[in-house]
Design a protein around this motif. Structure first.
Motif, PDB file in Angstrom:
ATOM      1  N   ASN A   1     -11.857   3.501  -2.080  1.00 43.32           N
ATOM      2  CA  ASN A   1     -12.093   2.949  -3.418  1.00 43.32           C
ATOM      3  C   ASN A   1     -13.586   2.755  -3.643  1.00 43.32           C
ATOM      4  OD1 ASN A   1     -12.752   0.670  -1.948  1.00 43.32           O
ATOM      5  ND2 ASN A   1     -10.840  -0.400  -2.387  1.00 43.32           N
ATOM      6  N   ALA A   2     -13.954   2.231  -4.801  1.00 40.08           N
ATOM      7  CA  ALA A   2     -15.364   2.087  -5.165  1.00 40.08           C
ATOM      8  C   ALA A   2     -16.108   1.175  -4.202  1.00 40.08           C
ATOM      9  CB  ALA A   2     -15.482   1.560  -6.597  1.00 40.08           C
ATOM     10  N   ASP A   3     -15.472   0.085  -3.801  1.00 40.31           N
ATOM     11  CA  ASP A   3     -16.129  -0.851  -2.883  1.00 40.31           C
ATOM     12  C   ASP A   3     -16.458  -0.177  -1.555  1.00 40.31           C
ATOM     13  OD1 ASP A   3     -16.041  -2.905  -4.703  1.00 40.31           O
ATOM     14  OD2 ASP A   3     -14.178  -3.770  -3.920  1.00 40.31           O
ATOM     15  N   TRP A   4     -15.524   0.613  -1.062  1.00 43.96           N
ATOM     16  CA  TRP A   4     -15.734   1.264   0.242  1.00 43.96           C
ATOM     17  C   TRP A   4     -16.829   2.325   0.163  1.00 43.96           C
ATOM     18  CZ3 TRP A   4     -15.261   6.226   2.272  1.00 43.96           C
ATOM     19  CH2 TRP A   4     -15.320   6.314   3.676  1.00 43.96           C
ATOM     20  N   VAL A   5     -16.781   3.180  -0.833  1.00 38.74           N
ATOM     21  CA  VAL A   5     -17.789   4.247  -0.912  1.00 38.74           C
ATOM     22  C   VAL A   5     -19.176   3.662  -1.157  1.00 38.74           C
ATOM     23  CG1 VAL A   5     -16.203   6.074  -1.618  1.00 38.74           C
ATOM     24  CG2 VAL A   5     -17.324   4.673  -3.370  1.00 38.74           C
TER      25      VAL A   5
END
Length: 244
Positions: free
Chosen positions: A99-103
């Motif tokens: 998800n956005a947080d991980w990337v």
């Protein structure tokens, strides 16, 4: 961006770098300029190769960003690769998946380190390749390990201490360990924040300028703190003739 030709060159260098690599006898140099040139020329290929590796990993993560932006599905192969990269950089995927947080967290860690910074630290920590640990363990960055027999025991280790100075098979292996240390160790989170801010800067900086800025994030690399940072910055300035 690292050019494709450099990436190809880096792959060839990695293949050529074996445990039997020929290490110059840096102690034999009597001319300071010749010793510096020999040290930088010896270490430079490993730095190029590591930055090429990091660039490929970053490009993969950026491809995942595009998929998220376009609401495209992540393939099982991509998920497997992302999982392995997350474990490598101590940013494990949760049940939420890619998800956005991980990337975004990964892009802070998976990034290049300017050669002037790497080479200056290597020269400083290894006394231009002449230290005992550089000669006996291919350790050019003063890195420790904590498993018995993993490295070389320091002669002045404090009583009760269990650390050893890590032993590597080659300069490439030592540089790789340095990159992973700087890019994922919590002690150097500040360096990574500085690096992320540089990406958003409208001003194009030279590798030397980038190195000087990132050096501020190395305050925990040595017990000397700010004095160590200033020494590394001085080395970056004084050796600018060698930066390519």
């Amino acid at each position: 961006m690292i050019k494709k030709t450099i990436v190809l060159f880096a792959v060839l260098l990695m293949a050529a770098c074996t445990p039997k690599e020929k290490v110059p006898d840096f102690k034999a140099f009597t001319d300071v300029k010749e010793k510096k040139a020999a040290f930088f020329n010896f270490m430079y290929p490993a730095v190029i190769a590591e930055n090429a590796r990091v660039q490929k990993e970053r490009e993969f993560i950026e491809s995942l960003v595009m998929k998220l932006d376009n609401d495209s599905g992540i393939t099982s192969k991509e998920l497997d690769k992302a999982t392995k990269l997350g474990e490598l950089y101590k940013e494990k995927l949760t049940d939420a998946g890619v998800n956005a947080d991980w990337v975004n967290a990964m892009l802070v860690k998976v990034d290049y380190i300017p050669a002037p910074l790497v080479l200056s630290q290597g020269a400083n920590e290894s006394a231009w390749g002449t230290s005992r640990f550089a000669r006996e363990a291919n350790n050019y960055f003063g890195q420790w390990c904590y498993t018995k027999g993993c490295g070389v025991i320091p002669s002045k280790r404090n009583e009760g201490a269990a650390h050893e100075v890590a032993k590597f098979n080659s300069s490439q292996e030592a540089v790789h360990a340095y990159f992973m240390n700087v890019n994922r160790n919590n002690a150097y989170a500040e360096l990574r924040v500085i690096r992320e801010k540089l990406h958003s800067s409208p001003e194009a900086l030279t590798p030397e300028q980038e190195a000087n800025a990132l050096a501020h994030g190395l305050i925990r690399y040595s017990e000397r703190g700010e004095a160590y940072v200033e020494e590394i910055q001085a080395m970056i300035r004084h050796n600018r003739q060698y930066w390519r």
